[in-house]
Design a protein around this motif. Structure first.
Motif, PDB file in Angstrom:
ATOM      1  N   PHE A  96     -73.566  23.464  35.472  1.00 43.48           N
ATOM      2  CA  PHE A  96     -74.770  23.198  34.679  1.00 43.48           C
ATOM      3  C   PHE A  96     -74.647  23.818  33.292  1.00 43.48           C
ATOM      4  N   GLY A  97     -74.102  25.038  33.226  1.00 39.95           N
ATOM      5  CA  GLY A  97     -73.959  25.713  31.946  1.00 39.95           C
ATOM      6  C   GLY A  97     -73.019  24.990  31.003  1.00 39.95           C
ATOM      7  N   VAL A  98     -71.892  24.481  31.533  1.00 37.73           N
ATOM      8  CA  VAL A  98     -70.954  23.719  30.695  1.00 37.73           C
ATOM      9  C   VAL A  98     -71.593  22.425  30.212  1.00 37.73           C
ATOM     10  N   TRP A  99     -72.421  21.803  31.062  1.00 35.44           N
ATOM     11  CA  TRP A  99     -73.134  20.573  30.674  1.00 35.44           C
ATOM     12  C   TRP A  99     -74.065  20.854  29.496  1.00 35.44           C
ATOM     13  N   VAL A 100     -74.831  21.943  29.580  1.00 37.21           N
ATOM     14  CA  VAL A 100     -75.718  22.337  28.477  1.00 37.21           C
ATOM     15  C   VAL A 100     -74.898  22.671  27.238  1.00 37.21           C
ATOM     16  N   PHE A 101     -73.780  23.381  27.442  1.00 35.55           N
ATOM     17  CA  PHE A 101     -72.891  23.769  26.347  1.00 35.55           C
ATOM     18  C   PHE A 101     -72.391  22.531  25.598  1.00 35.55           C
ATOM     19  N   ASN A 102     -71.996  21.499  26.339  1.00 30.80           N
ATOM     20  CA  ASN A 102     -71.478  20.274  25.730  1.00 30.80           C
ATOM     21  C   ASN A 102     -72.549  19.545  24.929  1.00 30.80           C
ATOM     22  N   ILE A 103     -73.772  19.496  25.462  1.00 27.79           N
ATOM     23  CA  ILE A 103     -74.874  18.826  24.755  1.00 27.79           C
ATOM     24  C   ILE A 103     -75.146  19.523  23.431  1.00 27.79           C
ATOM     25  N   LEU A 104     -75.227  20.848  23.461  1.00 21.49           N
ATOM     26  CA  LEU A 104     -75.506  21.607  22.240  1.00 21.49           C
ATOM     27  C   LEU A 104     -74.327  21.531  21.270  1.00 21.49           C
ATOM     28  N   LYS A 105     -73.096  21.443  21.795  1.00 25.74           N
ATOM     29  CA  LYS A 105     -71.923  21.308  20.932  1.00 25.74           C
ATOM     30  C   LYS A 105     -71.976  19.973  20.172  1.00 25.74           C
ATOM     31  N   GLU A 106     -72.408  18.910  20.863  1.00 26.85           N
ATOM     32  CA  GLU A 106     -72.538  17.611  20.211  1.00 26.85           C
ATOM     33  C   GLU A 106     -73.622  17.625  19.135  1.00 26.85           C
ATOM     34  N   ASP A 111     -73.098  27.264  18.333  1.00 30.91           N
ATOM     35  CA  ASP A 111     -72.862  28.578  17.723  1.00 30.91           C
ATOM     36  C   ASP A 111     -74.137  29.410  17.706  1.00 30.91           C
ATOM     37  N   LEU A 112     -75.245  28.778  17.320  1.00 27.35           N
ATOM     38  CA  LEU A 112     -76.528  29.489  17.283  1.00 27.35           C
ATOM     39  C   LEU A 112     -76.948  29.923  18.677  1.00 27.35           C
ATOM     40  N   LEU A 113     -76.772  29.034  19.675  1.00 27.69           N
ATOM     41  CA  LEU A 113     -77.154  29.372  21.052  1.00 27.69           C
ATOM     42  C   LEU A 113     -76.385  30.585  21.548  1.00 27.69           C
ATOM     43  N   VAL A 114     -75.078  30.586  21.354  1.00 26.00           N
ATOM     44  CA  VAL A 114     -74.244  31.681  21.856  1.00 26.00           C
ATOM     45  C   VAL A 114     -74.629  33.001  21.190  1.00 26.00           C
ATOM     46  N   ARG A 115     -74.800  32.978  19.872  1.00 28.39           N
ATOM     47  CA  ARG A 115     -75.148  34.209  19.156  1.00 28.39           C
ATOM     48  C   ARG A 115     -76.522  34.736  19.571  1.00 28.39           C
ATOM     49  N   LEU A 116     -77.507  33.846  19.700  1.00 25.80           N
ATOM     50  CA  LEU A 116     -78.842  34.271  20.128  1.00 25.80           C
ATOM     51  C   LEU A 116     -78.805  34.849  21.541  1.00 25.80           C
ATOM     52  N   VAL A 186     -74.169  30.262  35.030  1.00 27.80           N
ATOM     53  CA  VAL A 186     -74.685  29.767  33.749  1.00 27.80           C
ATOM     54  C   VAL A 186     -74.265  30.692  32.610  1.00 27.80           C
ATOM     55  N   LEU A 187     -74.375  32.016  32.836  1.00 30.52           N
ATOM     56  CA  LEU A 187     -73.973  32.986  31.817  1.00 30.52           C
ATOM     57  C   LEU A 187     -72.482  32.879  31.505  1.00 30.52           C
ATOM     58  N   ALA A 188     -71.671  32.676  32.546  1.00 28.68           N
ATOM     59  CA  ALA A 188     -70.228  32.553  32.342  1.00 28.68           C
ATOM     60  C   ALA A 188     -69.897  31.352  31.466  1.00 28.68           C
ATOM     61  N   ALA A 189     -70.609  30.243  31.674  1.00 31.99           N
ATOM     62  CA  ALA A 189     -70.329  29.022  30.921  1.00 31.99           C
ATOM     63  C   ALA A 189     -70.796  29.109  29.476  1.00 31.99           C
ATOM     64  N   ILE A 190     -71.963  29.704  29.249  1.00 33.96           N
ATOM     65  CA  ILE A 190     -72.560  29.705  27.913  1.00 33.96           C
ATOM     66  C   ILE A 190     -72.110  30.903  27.079  1.00 33.96           C
ATOM     67  N   MET A 191     -71.887  32.055  27.737  1.00 32.89           N
ATOM     68  CA  MET A 191     -71.582  33.278  27.006  1.00 32.89           C
ATOM     69  C   MET A 191     -70.156  33.764  27.186  1.00 32.89           C
ATOM     70  N   GLY A 192     -69.400  33.172  28.122  1.00 34.58           N
ATOM     71  CA  GLY A 192     -68.024  33.611  28.330  1.00 34.58           C
ATOM     72  C   GLY A 192     -67.921  34.983  28.959  1.00 34.58           C
ATOM     73  N   VAL A 193     -68.869  35.334  29.828  1.00 35.71           N
ATOM     74  CA  VAL A 193     -68.870  36.646  30.481  1.00 35.71           C
ATOM     75  C   VAL A 193     -68.716  36.467  31.978  1.00 35.71           C
TER      76      VAL A 193
END
Length: 304
Positions: A96-106, A111-116, A186-193
């Motif tokens: 699910f996190g990678v899916w959200v990541f891809n949508i925001l990347k498009e 970048d803003l999501l990860v930093r926030l 979800v955290l692993a996919a969006i934040m790389g942790v």
């Protein structure tokens, strides 16, 4: 010596990159953390795009977690059944996190999501860690005090689909472990942790697991979730830079040995307050960067 990273499309100093891996490895050896919540924002500061930093940073977590879980398996301090339930939730959450990541990347907002996300999580975790560390130092100076009860039954233990986890001595619903695993995925996919800084306290205080099996079980789940997340990022977003990953892993392996030696010479309260200070410093720098005007307001790139 400059090293060109083909996926990140930037050149970085190889000595600095190895030093960063060594630093995070030292932190891992000193504090017992994977370091993912620090290495990713530190890569931001080196000019690595957040999307590449998130996808690549997980590789080092996989490497360090494998060595850690092997040691715990020898000591039989891994609850494999609990680990599998956490893993099931983690795989769903990372997908699910990678899916959200891809949508925001498009949409150009990743970048803003990860930093926030890092500003919020590092601020909360660092603040709570600092407060707890100060209290622990005061208690040690005053000669201790009453010890809090580690676990009490709460409403989540009354949920259905109960399972018996013999290694942890628990008979609880499978729903809470699935939810904890999904959140970490979800955290692993969006934040790389790896998510250990959230999973470990959740396993102790929410699930009621004994401390002796928490670390090993957490590492077991983290290995597969971060590996799966890295694979998804590599296939869907093509943001995994193998050269960057290798440099970080080499530095991390060396630094972990040094960190373990340093950590053995410091008190636990001193270690926690040092880590809290570092987390808050990184959080402040990330938050400051969100408000400062960038040096380049526009970046021109070729289409496609």
């Amino acid at each position: 010596m400059q090293l060109y990273l083909p996926i990140a499309e930037v050149s970085v100093n190889l000595i600095l990159l190895l030093g960063l891996g060594t630093l995070v490895g030292m932190l891992s050896g000193m504090f017992g953390v994977g370091g993912g919540f620090l290495i990713t924002p530190l890569l931001f500061f080196m000019g690595i795009p957040p999307a590449v930093a998130v996808a690549t940073g997980a590789n080092q977590i996989v490497a360090s977690s494998v060595s850690g879980v092997m040691a715990h398996l020898k000591r039989r301090t891994v609850d494999l059944r609990m680990g599998v339930v956490l893993l099931a939730g983690g795989l769903v959450g990372s997908g699910f996190g990678v899916w959200v990541f891809n949508i925001l990347k498009e949409q150009g907002q990743v970048d803003l999501l990860v930093r926030l996300a890092y500003v919020i999580f590092l601020g909360v975790i660092g603040g709570l860690m600092f407060i707890e560390s100060v209290r622990a130092l005061r208690r040690s100076k005053s000669g201790g005090g009453t010890r809090k009860k580690r676990h009490s039954h709460v409403w989540v233990h009354g949920l259905p689909f109960k399972m018996r986890f013999r290694a942890s001595g628990l008979y609880i619903s499978a729903i809470p472990p699935l939810m904890v695993g999904a959140a970490v995925g979800v955290l692993a996919a969006i934040m790389g942790v790896g998510g250990g800084f959230i999973m470990v306290p959740a396993m102790i205080y929410l699930l009621g697991m004994p401390t002796k099996v928490v670390i090993g079980t957490s590492l077991f789940q983290i290995i597969f979730v971060t590996a799966f997340t890295t694979l998804l990022h590599a296939v869907t977003t093509q943001t995994v830079d193998i050269i960057l990953a290798v440099a970080l892993i080499v530095g991390g392996v060396l630094g972990a040995q040094v960190g373990a030696v340093i950590g053995s010479k410091l008190r636990a309260e001193q270690l926690r307050i040092l880590l809290a200070g570092l987390v808050l410093a990184v959080c402040f720098k990330l938050a400051l960067d969100l408000f400062l005007t960038p040096e380049e307001l526009f970046v021109i790139a070729e289409a496609g």
